[in-house]
Design a protein around this motif. Sequence first.
Motif, PDB file in Angstrom:
ATOM      1  N   ASN A 103       0.922  -1.160   0.164  1.00 22.52           N
ATOM      2  CA  ASN A 103       0.084  -0.048   0.195  1.00 22.52           C
ATOM      3  C   ASN A 103       0.856   1.208  -0.193  1.00 22.52           C
ATOM      4  OD1 ASN A 103      -3.145  -0.205   0.459  1.00 22.52           O
ATOM      5  ND2 ASN A 103      -2.300  -2.045   1.506  1.00 22.52           N
ATOM      6  N   LEU A 104       1.950   1.501   0.750  1.00 24.73           N
ATOM      7  CA  LEU A 104       2.826   2.578   0.845  1.00 24.73           C
ATOM      8  C   LEU A 104       3.587   2.798  -0.470  1.00 24.73           C
ATOM      9  CD1 LEU A 104       3.696   4.765   2.976  1.00 24.73           C
ATOM     10  CD2 LEU A 104       5.282   3.266   3.788  1.00 24.73           C
ATOM     11  N   GLN A 105       4.037   1.627  -0.975  1.00 24.32           N
ATOM     12  CA  GLN A 105       4.775   1.782  -2.094  1.00 24.32           C
ATOM     13  C   GLN A 105       3.962   2.249  -3.352  1.00 24.32           C
ATOM     14  OE1 GLN A 105       7.982   0.735  -2.337  1.00 24.32           O
ATOM     15  NE2 GLN A 105       8.113   0.989  -4.771  1.00 24.32           N
ATOM     16  N   VAL A 106       2.494   1.857  -3.309  1.00 22.09           N
ATOM     17  CA  VAL A 106       1.740   2.302  -4.558  1.00 22.09           C
ATOM     18  C   VAL A 106       1.463   3.888  -4.086  1.00 22.09           C
ATOM     19  CG1 VAL A 106      -0.631   2.218  -5.567  1.00 22.09           C
ATOM     20  CG2 VAL A 106       0.755   0.107  -5.023  1.00 22.09           C
TER      21      VAL A 106
ATOM     22  N   ARG B 262      11.650   4.439   1.765  1.00 21.59           N
ATOM     23  CA  ARG B 262      11.552   4.868   0.493  1.00 21.59           C
ATOM     24  C   ARG B 262      10.605   6.100   0.516  1.00 21.59           C
ATOM     25  NH1 ARG B 262       8.021   4.160  -4.207  1.00 21.59           N
ATOM     26  NH2 ARG B 262       8.991   5.164  -6.182  1.00 21.59           N
ATOM     27  N   TYR B 263       9.503   5.940   1.315  1.00 21.66           N
ATOM     28  CA  TYR B 263       8.576   7.079   1.474  1.00 21.66           C
ATOM     29  C   TYR B 263       9.279   8.355   2.275  1.00 21.66           C
ATOM     30  CZ  TYR B 263       4.725   9.633   3.224  1.00 21.66           C
ATOM     31  OH  TYR B 263       3.554  10.397   3.572  1.00 21.66           O
ATOM     32  N   VAL B 264      10.255   7.849   3.128  1.00 25.90           N
ATOM     33  CA  VAL B 264      11.054   8.929   4.018  1.00 25.90           C
ATOM     34  C   VAL B 264      11.986   9.787   2.863  1.00 25.90           C
ATOM     35  CG1 VAL B 264      12.925   9.438   5.469  1.00 25.90           C
ATOM     36  CG2 VAL B 264      10.913   7.843   6.123  1.00 25.90           C
ATOM     37  N   GLU B 265      12.659   8.960   1.985  1.00 24.55           N
ATOM     38  CA  GLU B 265      13.636   9.395   1.203  1.00 24.55           C
ATOM     39  C   GLU B 265      12.901  10.395  -0.110  1.00 24.55           C
ATOM     40  OE1 GLU B 265      17.308   7.351  -0.682  1.00 24.55           O
ATOM     41  OE2 GLU B 265      15.568   6.898  -1.982  1.00 24.55           O
TER      42      GLU B 265
END
Length: 201
Positions: free
Chosen positions: A13-16, A73-76
Amino acid sequence: PQIENHTRQAGNNLQVLTDAWIITRDDRYRKAADKVVEKSHAHLFGLAPGYEPAQVELNGLGFCSIFFDALARYVEVSEKVFGIRQKNAIESMRAYTLFITKYMWDEEAGIFYHHVSKGLEGGRNTGVLTYRVVDALLYALPYLESEPDKKLLLDRTARAFKTANKINLAGEMGYRFIANKNSNFIINGGPRCGWYMLNGN
């Protein structure tokens, strides 16, 4: 229910949502991603400040690494693309990373445990999923505050990577993995770890 955990459901979910945010620049996707971060936060799973490690249970590290990778990745992306410092996500990422690095490590075998129960009793190791695990952990490296913690993470991920190679790429076992889904983990896993091992930064 798909986001109230720290395994692949929350990770996918977070990746999408992260990809949708990058492509559309629509802030609704960031807000939805923040909800995933909140519902899967390390503090909700026993890793709040001052926690007792022996009271924590974490299962399925190999599959949880899908979430940890997406969280880092979301943080980055938030910082490098949008200039947003995701304090809540960083706190969660650090807590998960430090617990795994310190308490899910099998020193004798030189690899991470796939499960750890209360009392820090380890189960089977991460096997072929180790390649995902080490990359997810190293994604968090720049966000660790302590130099000893960074050194420990680098040392243990490198050792786990080498152990995984011995387990998965030797003799008949290596041949068997070519013919099933595990070849995906071997072929696509470990680039971040390999970079650190070769370049040291």
